[in-house]
Design a protein around this motif. Sequence first.
Motif, PDB file in Angstrom:
ATOM      1  N   UNK A 174     -47.874 -12.998   4.089  1.00  0.00           N
ATOM      2  CA  UNK A 174     -49.243 -12.923   3.557  1.00  0.00           C
ATOM      3  C   UNK A 174     -49.419 -13.901   2.402  1.00  0.00           C
ATOM      4  N   UNK A 175     -48.381 -14.041   1.580  1.00  0.00           N
ATOM      5  CA  UNK A 175     -48.443 -15.002   0.472  1.00  0.00           C
ATOM      6  C   UNK A 175     -48.528 -16.430   1.012  1.00  0.00           C
ATOM      7  N   UNK A 176     -47.797 -16.729   2.070  1.00  0.00           N
ATOM      8  CA  UNK A 176     -47.882 -18.064   2.682  1.00  0.00           C
ATOM      9  C   UNK A 176     -49.281 -18.318   3.218  1.00  0.00           C
ATOM     10  N   UNK A 177     -49.831 -17.335   3.898  1.00  0.00           N
ATOM     11  CA  UNK A 177     -51.188 -17.479   4.450  1.00  0.00           C
ATOM     12  C   UNK A 177     -52.194 -17.686   3.334  1.00  0.00           C
ATOM     13  N   UNK A 178     -52.087 -16.930   2.259  1.00  0.00           N
ATOM     14  CA  UNK A 178     -53.000 -17.089   1.127  1.00  0.00           C
ATOM     15  C   UNK A 178     -52.885 -18.487   0.520  1.00  0.00           C
ATOM     16  N   UNK A 179     -51.660 -18.975   0.368  1.00  0.00           N
ATOM     17  CA  UNK A 179     -51.456 -20.308  -0.196  1.00  0.00           C
ATOM     18  C   UNK A 179     -52.071 -21.379   0.690  1.00  0.00           C
ATOM     19  N   UNK A 180     -51.705 -21.399   1.958  1.00  0.00           N
ATOM     20  CA  UNK A 180     -52.174 -22.468   2.841  1.00  0.00           C
ATOM     21  C   UNK A 180     -53.681 -22.378   3.116  1.00  0.00           C
ATOM     22  N   UNK A 181     -54.231 -21.171   3.104  1.00  0.00           N
ATOM     23  CA  UNK A 181     -55.680 -21.005   3.273  1.00  0.00           C
ATOM     24  C   UNK A 181     -56.437 -21.624   2.102  1.00  0.00           C
ATOM     25  N   UNK A 182     -55.854 -21.568   0.937  1.00  0.00           N
ATOM     26  CA  UNK A 182     -56.530 -22.056  -0.268  1.00  0.00           C
ATOM     27  C   UNK A 182     -56.532 -23.577  -0.388  1.00  0.00           C
ATOM     28  N   UNK A 183     -55.809 -24.255   0.463  1.00  0.00           N
ATOM     29  CA  UNK A 183     -55.653 -25.703   0.332  1.00  0.00           C
ATOM     30  C   UNK A 183     -56.608 -26.479   1.233  1.00  0.00           C
ATOM     31  N   UNK A 184     -57.251 -27.475   0.665  1.00  0.00           N
ATOM     32  CA  UNK A 184     -58.095 -28.348   1.483  1.00  0.00           C
ATOM     33  C   UNK A 184     -57.212 -29.443   2.102  1.00  0.00           C
ATOM     34  N   UNK A 185     -57.826 -30.270   2.918  1.00  0.00           N
ATOM     35  CA  UNK A 185     -57.080 -31.306   3.643  1.00  0.00           C
ATOM     36  C   UNK A 185     -56.335 -32.243   2.682  1.00  0.00           C
ATOM     37  N   UNK A 186     -56.956 -32.575   1.566  1.00  0.00           N
ATOM     38  CA  UNK A 186     -56.302 -33.460   0.597  1.00  0.00           C
ATOM     39  C   UNK A 186     -55.022 -32.830   0.055  1.00  0.00           C
TER      40      UNK A 186
END
Length: 171
Positions: A121-133
């Motif tokens: 869940x922490x991985x999903x939260x991290x990667x969800x928060x990131x834009x393409x840049x």
Amino acid sequence: MKTSEIQLPDGDVFYKTYIDVLGEVELMDFLQKQLENFPQFINSIPDSKWQHAYEEQKWTVAEVLLHIIDAERVFQYRALRFARGDGTALPGFDQDEYVKLSGANRRSKESLIEEYRAVRRASIALFTSLDRQRLTASGTASGMSWSVAALGFVICGHQKHHRNILRERYL
């Protein structure tokens, strides 16, 4: 972001196997899919196999599972650092030392499933928060240059690789 959109370090065969095992997938979809199906897989492992190692000096099933969790944490941390622009080169980690000191064989199946879910869940939260840049930002770990997205796919592929090994050699 899809696997075909990332680039792994030149000449790196070791981590390429983790990407190749995935095929063409979308990162967020696959992270979520594994969150849903991996705990079911762990639950399906008979209790009689929990302390089983397929060969002398190999990890037990419990140790393999905790190794998957530990590695995800390490890759997740690297992704966070690189996404935030931290240019500090990060060292590798000795997976065998981590396993040796993990206490995995004293852990219940339920506790490992709970920990896996929390880490994923922490991985999903991290990667969800990131834009393409931020997903294409990079840094150095284990002497190689990594994009943030590549680390996300390695998380997925590493898990799938070890799940396949568990099926083939342990169960």
